[in-house]
Design a protein around this motif. Structure first.
Motif: not given
Length: 79
Positions: A77-79, A1-3, A58-61
């Motif tokens: 990831a939390p926002l 699935m997409v984010p 993507e940065n967290a991944r």
């Protein structure tokens, strides 16, 4: 699935990439105490992540993978 962005009272809380809809529903159910911390009467919803939220995801991944984590093991990831 997409984010997917999870919203609490229509405010972004975290961005996740579940395997399927069943996985997303399980996350919303079991993560409800964390998701609603500070807003116990809040409502949960979700939508496809927008571009800024995808960048955070993507940065967290990427950080997870650099540290030796597997891409398949990264959830969000939390926002």
């Amino acid at each position: 699935m997409v984010p997917i962005t999870v919203l609490v009272d229509e405010k972004p809380k975290c961005v996740v990439r579940p395997n399927d809809l069943k996985h997303l529903q399980r996350f919303l159910r079991t993560g409800k105490p964390w998701l609603l911390a500070g807003a116990p009467e809040g409502t949960l919803s979700h939508r496809e992540a927008d571009e800024a939220e995808r960048v955070i995801f993507e940065n967290a991944r990427g950080l997870h993978c650099i540290a030796g984590g597997e891409d398949e093991d990264f959830f969000g990831a939390p926002l």
